[in-house]
Design a protein around this motif. Structure first.
Motif, PDB file in Angstrom:
ATOM      1  N   HIS A  14       0.838  -1.193   0.000  1.00  0.00           N
ATOM      2  CA  HIS A  14       0.000   0.000   0.000  1.00  0.00           C
ATOM      3  C   HIS A  14       0.880   1.252   0.000  1.00  0.00           C
ATOM      4  O   HIS A  14       1.799   1.367   0.822  1.00  0.00           O
ATOM      5  CB  HIS A  14      -0.897   0.012   1.237  1.00  0.00           C
ATOM      6  CG  HIS A  14      -1.942  -1.066   1.229  1.00  0.00           C
ATOM      7  ND1 HIS A  14      -3.270  -0.806   0.994  1.00  0.00           N
ATOM      8  CD2 HIS A  14      -1.844  -2.403   1.421  1.00  0.00           C
ATOM      9  CE1 HIS A  14      -3.959  -1.937   1.049  1.00  0.00           C
ATOM     10  NE2 HIS A  14      -3.115  -2.925   1.311  1.00  0.00           N
ATOM     11  N   ASN A  24      -2.319  -0.580  -9.290  1.00  0.00           N
ATOM     12  CA  ASN A  24      -3.703  -0.084  -9.392  1.00  0.00           C
ATOM     13  C   ASN A  24      -4.475  -0.804 -10.491  1.00  0.00           C
ATOM     14  O   ASN A  24      -5.073  -0.180 -11.381  1.00  0.00           O
ATOM     15  CB  ASN A  24      -3.718   1.427  -9.617  1.00  0.00           C
ATOM     16  CG  ASN A  24      -3.173   2.180  -8.416  1.00  0.00           C
ATOM     17  OD1 ASN A  24      -3.314   1.755  -7.275  1.00  0.00           O
ATOM     18  ND2 ASN A  24      -2.516   3.312  -8.682  1.00  0.00           N
ATOM     19  N   ASP A  25      -4.454  -2.128 -10.433  1.00  0.00           N
ATOM     20  CA  ASP A  25      -5.219  -3.021 -11.319  1.00  0.00           C
ATOM     21  C   ASP A  25      -4.609  -3.184 -12.714  1.00  0.00           C
ATOM     22  O   ASP A  25      -5.118  -3.982 -13.512  1.00  0.00           O
ATOM     23  CB  ASP A  25      -6.669  -2.554 -11.486  1.00  0.00           C
ATOM     24  CG  ASP A  25      -7.428  -2.489 -10.175  1.00  0.00           C
ATOM     25  OD1 ASP A  25      -6.832  -2.787  -9.116  1.00  0.00           O
ATOM     26  OD2 ASP A  25      -8.613  -2.128 -10.192  1.00  0.00           O
ATOM     27  N   TYR A  27       1.192   5.452 -13.584  1.00  0.00           N
ATOM     28  CA  TYR A  27       0.356   4.376 -13.059  1.00  0.00           C
ATOM     29  C   TYR A  27      -0.156   4.659 -11.647  1.00  0.00           C
ATOM     30  O   TYR A  27      -0.940   3.884 -11.116  1.00  0.00           O
ATOM     31  CB  TYR A  27       1.154   3.067 -13.044  1.00  0.00           C
ATOM     32  CG  TYR A  27       1.819   2.751 -14.356  1.00  0.00           C
ATOM     33  CD1 TYR A  27       1.077   2.342 -15.458  1.00  0.00           C
ATOM     34  CD2 TYR A  27       3.195   2.885 -14.509  1.00  0.00           C
ATOM     35  CE1 TYR A  27       1.686   2.071 -16.668  1.00  0.00           C
ATOM     36  CE2 TYR A  27       3.821   2.607 -15.719  1.00  0.00           C
ATOM     37  CZ  TYR A  27       3.059   2.209 -16.787  1.00  0.00           C
ATOM     38  OH  TYR A  27       3.658   1.940 -17.987  1.00  0.00           O
ATOM     39  N   MET A  28       0.313   5.751 -11.057  1.00  0.00           N
ATOM     40  CA  MET A  28      -0.049   6.093  -9.685  1.00  0.00           C
ATOM     41  C   MET A  28      -1.059   7.225  -9.669  1.00  0.00           C
ATOM     42  O   MET A  28      -1.189   7.981 -10.640  1.00  0.00           O
ATOM     43  CB  MET A  28       1.207   6.496  -8.903  1.00  0.00           C
ATOM     44  CG  MET A  28       2.362   5.497  -8.964  1.00  0.00           C
ATOM     45  SD  MET A  28       2.075   4.001  -8.013  1.00  0.00           S
ATOM     46  CE  MET A  28       2.487   4.577  -6.368  1.00  0.00           C
ATOM     47  N   ASN A  63      -2.717   3.825  -3.286  1.00  0.00           N
ATOM     48  CA  ASN A  63      -2.294   3.033  -4.439  1.00  0.00           C
ATOM     49  C   ASN A  63      -1.955   1.617  -3.969  1.00  0.00           C
ATOM     50  O   ASN A  63      -1.528   1.421  -2.828  1.00  0.00           O
ATOM     51  CB  ASN A  63      -1.049   3.634  -5.093  1.00  0.00           C
ATOM     52  CG  ASN A  63      -1.297   5.006  -5.687  1.00  0.00           C
ATOM     53  OD1 ASN A  63      -1.553   5.139  -6.874  1.00  0.00           O
ATOM     54  ND2 ASN A  63      -1.225   6.039  -4.848  1.00  0.00           N
ATOM     55  N   THR A  72      -5.951  -6.615  -7.311  1.00  0.00           N
ATOM     56  CA  THR A  72      -6.729  -5.411  -7.585  1.00  0.00           C
ATOM     57  C   THR A  72      -6.757  -4.504  -6.358  1.00  0.00           C
ATOM     58  O   THR A  72      -6.553  -4.942  -5.228  1.00  0.00           O
ATOM     59  CB  THR A  72      -8.165  -5.765  -7.988  1.00  0.00           C
ATOM     60  OG1 THR A  72      -8.834  -6.396  -6.890  1.00  0.00           O
ATOM     61  CG2 THR A  72      -8.181  -6.703  -9.185  1.00  0.00           C
ATOM     62  N   ALA A  73      -7.078  -3.247  -6.599  1.00  0.00           N
ATOM     63  CA  ALA A  73      -7.083  -2.265  -5.509  1.00  0.00           C
ATOM     64  C   ALA A  73      -8.206  -2.531  -4.509  1.00  0.00           C
ATOM     65  O   ALA A  73      -8.075  -2.238  -3.320  1.00  0.00           O
ATOM     66  CB  ALA A  73      -7.208  -0.864  -6.080  1.00  0.00           C
TER      67      ALA A  73
END
Length: 199
Positions: free
Chosen positions: A34, A59-60, A84-85, A90, A139-140
């Motif tokens: 995380h 993040n998936d 990607y963030m 995240n 996944t998130a």
């Protein structure tokens, strides 16, 4: 975690699930990390490797690590990590497959926000781990409350993995601002002068 520049060596540690990392040949372990980013991500980079093969999701989204991630002993680099963030929470999800002998995971990177705040992210005891591959684990939205903290095996350089070169270039600023200076001699128009700076 946030630290001051410069970064010139691994902060990340070799980690694994809480078991004998030598006693799990032909196995796969799963990790979730995380990361809270307190602003809009602007720049970032991540270096990652594992014994033996690594897959990465942020993040998936699965991130292509190239052929390096399929071969033990290679380090994959994710440039443009900021793409990607997001601002806020995240999730970095990692799958490591071990063929024989010891299994381990190592990663190290950072994200810097638009106001200059740098958030460091690296393998440590806050990474969560599991032996089970369940639907949505990467996944998130997945509930990882029953996962356990990863075991820190040790520092980079320890056996059986030896030394891995750390690429410090992502932490080098291409531009900087001179906040204060002093000219100790008067110069005439057209005169040449030599400027020496210590950074």
């Amino acid at each position: 975690e946030t630290e001051e520049l410069p970064v010139d060596n691994w902060r990340g540690k070799w980690i694994w699930y809480r078991e004998d990392h030598y006693g799990c040949p032909n196995s796969t372990r799963y990790f979730r990390y995380h990361v809270n980013v307190p602003g809009t991500p602007e720049i970032g980079s991540l270096q990652i490797t594992g014994d033996d093969r690594v897959k990465l999701w942020i993040n998936d989204m699965e991130i292509s690590l190239g052929d390096e991630a399929k071969e033990w002993g290679s380090i994959s680099t994710v440039e443009g990590l900021q793409d990607y963030m997001v601002a806020g929470d995240n999730i970095i999800a990692i799958e490591v497959s071990n063929d024989s002998s010891a299994g381990a995971l190592l990663f190290d990177g950072y994200v810097e926000t638009d106001d200059g705040t740098r958030v460091d992210l690296y393998s440590n005891g806050t990474v969560l781990s599991s032996t089970e591959k369940v639907e949505g684990w990467n996944t998130a939205k997945y509930d990882d409350s029953k996962w356990i903290a990863a075991k820190i095996i040790g520092e980079v350089g320890m056996p059986p993995w030896g030394n891995f070169e750390f690429d410090a270039s992502p932490y080098i600023k291409e531009a900087f601002e001179v906040l204060e200076y002093e000219i100790t001699e008067e110069l005439e128009v057209g005169e040449e002068a030599k400027l020496t700076m210590t950074i």
